[in-house]
Each structure stands twice: as C-alpha cells, then as structure tokens.
Write an enzyme that holds these catalytic residues in place. Structure first.
Site, PDB file in Angstrom:
ATOM      1  N   ILE A   1       6.507  -4.667  10.006  1.00  0.00           N
ATOM      2  CA  ILE A   1       6.713  -4.001   8.076  1.00  0.00           C
ATOM      3  C   ILE A   1       6.495  -2.803   8.491  1.00  0.00           C
ATOM      4  CG2 ILE A   1       6.265  -4.298   5.155  1.00  0.00           C
ATOM      5  CD1 ILE A   1       5.282  -7.639   6.309  1.00  0.00           C
TER       6      ILE A   1
ATOM      7  N   TYR B   1     -12.937  -3.502   0.524  1.00  0.00           N
ATOM      8  CA  TYR B   1     -14.541  -3.157  -0.135  1.00  0.00           C
ATOM      9  C   TYR B   1     -15.091  -4.705  -0.230  1.00  0.00           C
ATOM     10  CZ  TYR B   1     -17.775  -0.889  -3.116  1.00  0.00           C
ATOM     11  OH  TYR B   1     -19.091   0.015  -3.069  1.00  0.00           O
TER      12      TYR B   1
ATOM     13  N   THR C   1       0.691  -1.316   0.295  1.00  0.00           N
ATOM     14  CA  THR C   1       0.180   0.081  -0.122  1.00  0.00           C
ATOM     15  C   THR C   1       0.773   0.904  -0.176  1.00  0.00           C
ATOM     16  OG1 THR C   1      -1.456  -1.146   0.736  1.00  0.00           O
ATOM     17  CG2 THR C   1      -1.906   1.156   1.032  1.00  0.00           C
ATOM     18  N   THR C   2       2.284   1.236   0.876  1.00  0.00           N
ATOM     19  CA  THR C   2       2.474   2.438   0.895  1.00  0.00           C
ATOM     20  C   THR C   2       3.496   2.193  -0.441  1.00  0.00           C
ATOM     21  OG1 THR C   2       2.921   2.286   2.989  1.00  0.00           O
ATOM     22  CG2 THR C   2       4.937   3.796   2.599  1.00  0.00           C
TER      23      THR C   2
ATOM     24  N   TYR D   1      -2.305 -10.292   5.231  1.00  0.00           N
ATOM     25  CA  TYR D   1      -1.629  -8.712   5.307  1.00  0.00           C
ATOM     26  C   TYR D   1      -3.568  -8.625   5.621  1.00  0.00           C
ATOM     27  CZ  TYR D   1      -1.456  -4.220   4.707  1.00  0.00           C
ATOM     28  OH  TYR D   1      -1.134  -2.620   5.232  1.00  0.00           O
TER      29      TYR D   1
ATOM     30  N   LYS E   1       0.884 -10.316   8.593  1.00  0.00           N
ATOM     31  CA  LYS E   1       1.195  -8.711   8.834  1.00  0.00           C
ATOM     32  C   LYS E   1       0.078  -8.331   9.556  1.00  0.00           C
ATOM     33  CE  LYS E   1       2.302  -3.782   7.069  1.00  0.00           C
ATOM     34  NZ  LYS E   1       2.133  -2.710   5.338  1.00  0.00           N
TER      35      LYS E   1
ATOM     36  N   ARG F   1      -8.223  -0.131   6.409  1.00  0.00           N
ATOM     37  CA  ARG F   1      -8.117  -0.051   5.168  1.00  0.00           C
ATOM     38  C   ARG F   1      -8.880  -0.657   4.332  1.00  0.00           C
ATOM     39  NH1 ARG F   1      -4.386   3.098   2.533  1.00  0.00           N
ATOM     40  NH2 ARG F   1      -2.781   4.072   3.534  1.00  0.00           N
TER      41      ARG F   1
END
Length: 294
Positions: free
Chosen positions: A206, A109, A46-47, A135, A164, A140
């Site tokens: 992470i 979503y 995402t980053t 993850y 994560k 999010r």
C-alpha cells in the site's frame, strides 16, 4: 483475497487554497491510478490526512470515490483509532456496501500491551464481516505490534486477511513471511522496502509514491511478485530518488508536491502539516525530469 495483491495506493486528500476538498483533483487522481495499473485504492489512510478530515468530509470523500471508481478497482476504507468503542461504532454505522475491505491502524498514543492490541482488533473483527487489513506503523503509533500478535489475530479471525506492515524492519517482515498462514497477506507499507518484501513472498504494497507514478511502481511490484528480480530492480533503482525525497520532510506534503508537478492536484495541506519547502519542490522537479515526467 486476491483483490489485495499487487499495488494499492493510499490516496491523498487534495485541497483547494481555502483548504476545502478539491473533488476535481480527486477525480483526476483516481482516474490516473485506474488508467495506469494500480490494483486497488485506499481511502482515508494517514496519507489522506485522516486526522484532520471531519466525519462528514470522510463520508463525502468515500461516496465520491465510490462513484468515480464505479466498481473498476477494489476499495479499502481506513477506519481506525485508539478508542476501540468509537472504531467499532464507526464500522457499524458506516455504509460499507461499496467497500471491499477495512484498513485499521494499530491504536496510537495509548501504547497498549500486546494483549491490548489483540483485544482491540478482536472487537473490530467481531463488528463486521468485511475483510480487515491490520495496519502496524510503530513510527506513528509509538507501539510495535509484534509478529506473534499479528499471527494470533490472523489465525483466530477469518476476516482478518492481511497486515500492512510499516515498521521499516526487514527482520520483522521476514518473520511474518516465515510463520504466516498460507492465505494471510503480508503487505508492505514501506515504499523503499516493498520490492524486497514482494520478492521474499509478500503480497504487494500500500504505497504513497505509487499514486503519483502508478505505471512504474505497480509494474515493479508485479515483477517482484513474479520473482523477476533483475527487471524489478531496474525500476526500483529508477524510482529510489523520488521515493526518498517524498518522505524527507513529511507525508503527504512530499507526494503532494509530486502531484502538483504532474498537474494532478495542488500542494495544500492542513495544519499542523505545512507544504513542502521550495527546496524540496525543486529537487522533486529535477527527479521527475530524470524519469521523463516533467
């Protein structure tokens, strides 16, 4: 899976002013982390603004990082999404020969049930022999993957080796640590909680801020894993202001402002994200001065 113990960093994707990929800056960032103690690199998380990177750009970035890294650190590639078939197809069609593991985000979503989450990751685990890091980032995705689901996956699939966990939920971290299989890794995805998780038995982090300040952050995590709380918390307290600042507007705009101040890359991001405000940049510069970094 000792290669995923310690500090991994979720690399940004540096952009030029025209929003094309800045490969020179990306090389500086990779070298900065290799030279300063980061244990492994995470590509296209995402980053890295993965949702606004094209498939072709992702291939170029991955190939470039593999070349620059030249086998020096383990590499993890983000392959995830909310269309299970698409994720499986990407895994099967991607050249993973230079990649040590896959980071796969929980479907966003769609908000599947816990059984839906299990079946999604079951399909991913069966699509590859590569180690998989789950993850969980409910802030999010809008759906928390419960510890029972994570641990069910850990027990049922040998190549699901870690999670994560980024729910910023201390109780959930502790529940995972209390009940996990011995060889399953609990990796923090929350920079502010990473030291506490390491001290409680976690395998590291992470990190976002870690890529900008890898020497200090990775040493803090190593001390935490070793149970040296007093020494580790000294570093944690030093890093607290800058860690809080980078998430005050959006990620990765905050850490890109830090990397700009360190002359590693520019602050540009792709819409719908916007650059950090001048006010935040000023606060970041001041925080770096306190750390002796500018």
């Amino acid at each position: 899976m000792t290669k995923f113990i310690g500090t991994g960093v979720a690399l940004i994707t540096p952009f030029k002013a025209d929003l094309s990929i800045d490969f020179d800056a990306l090389e500086r960032l990779v070298e900065h982390n290799i030279e300063n103690g980061t244990e492994y690199l995470v590509i296209s998380g995402t980053t890295g603004e993965s949702v606004t990177i094209t498939a072709e750009e992702k291939k170029e970035i991955t190939k470039f990082i593999i070349k620059v890294n030249n086998g020096r650190l383990p590499l993890v590639l983000g392959i995830g999404g909310n269309n299970t078939k698409t994720v499986v197809d990407e895994i099967k069609t991607t050249d993973l020969s230079g990649i040590d593991g896959i980071l796969s985000v929980s479907p966003y979503y769609s908000k599947p049930t816990q059984e839906g989450l299990y079946q999604h990751f079951k399909a991913i685990a069966e699509a590859t022999s590569k180690p998989i890091i789950l993850y969980n980032v409910p802030g999010r995705t809008s759906k928390n993957m419960e510890p029972e689901t994570t641990l069910r996956l850990a027990k049922d699939f040998d190549n699901i080796v870690a999670v994560k966990e980024a729910g910023n939920n201390v109780h959930q971290y502790l529940e995972l640590l209390r009940t996990k299989p011995d060889d399953f890794l609990i990796i923090s995805g929350d920079d502010d909680l990473a030291l506490g998780v390491a001290l409680a038995g976690g395998s590291g982090v992470i990190s976002v801020i870690g890529q900008a300040l890898p020497k200090e952050f990775s040493e803090m995590i190593r001390l935490g894993i070793a149970g040296k709380a007093k020494e580790a918390y000294k570093l944690h307290f030093d890093l607290m202001p800058i860690t809080g600042l980078i998430f005050s507007e959006n990620n990765p705009s905050g850490v890109k402002a830090v990397l700009e101040a360190l002359n590693i890359s520019k602050p540009h991001v792709r819409l719908p994200l916007v650059e950090a405000t001048d006010g935040l940049k000023k606060k970041i510069t001041e925080a770096l001065k306190v750390l002796g970094k500018s």
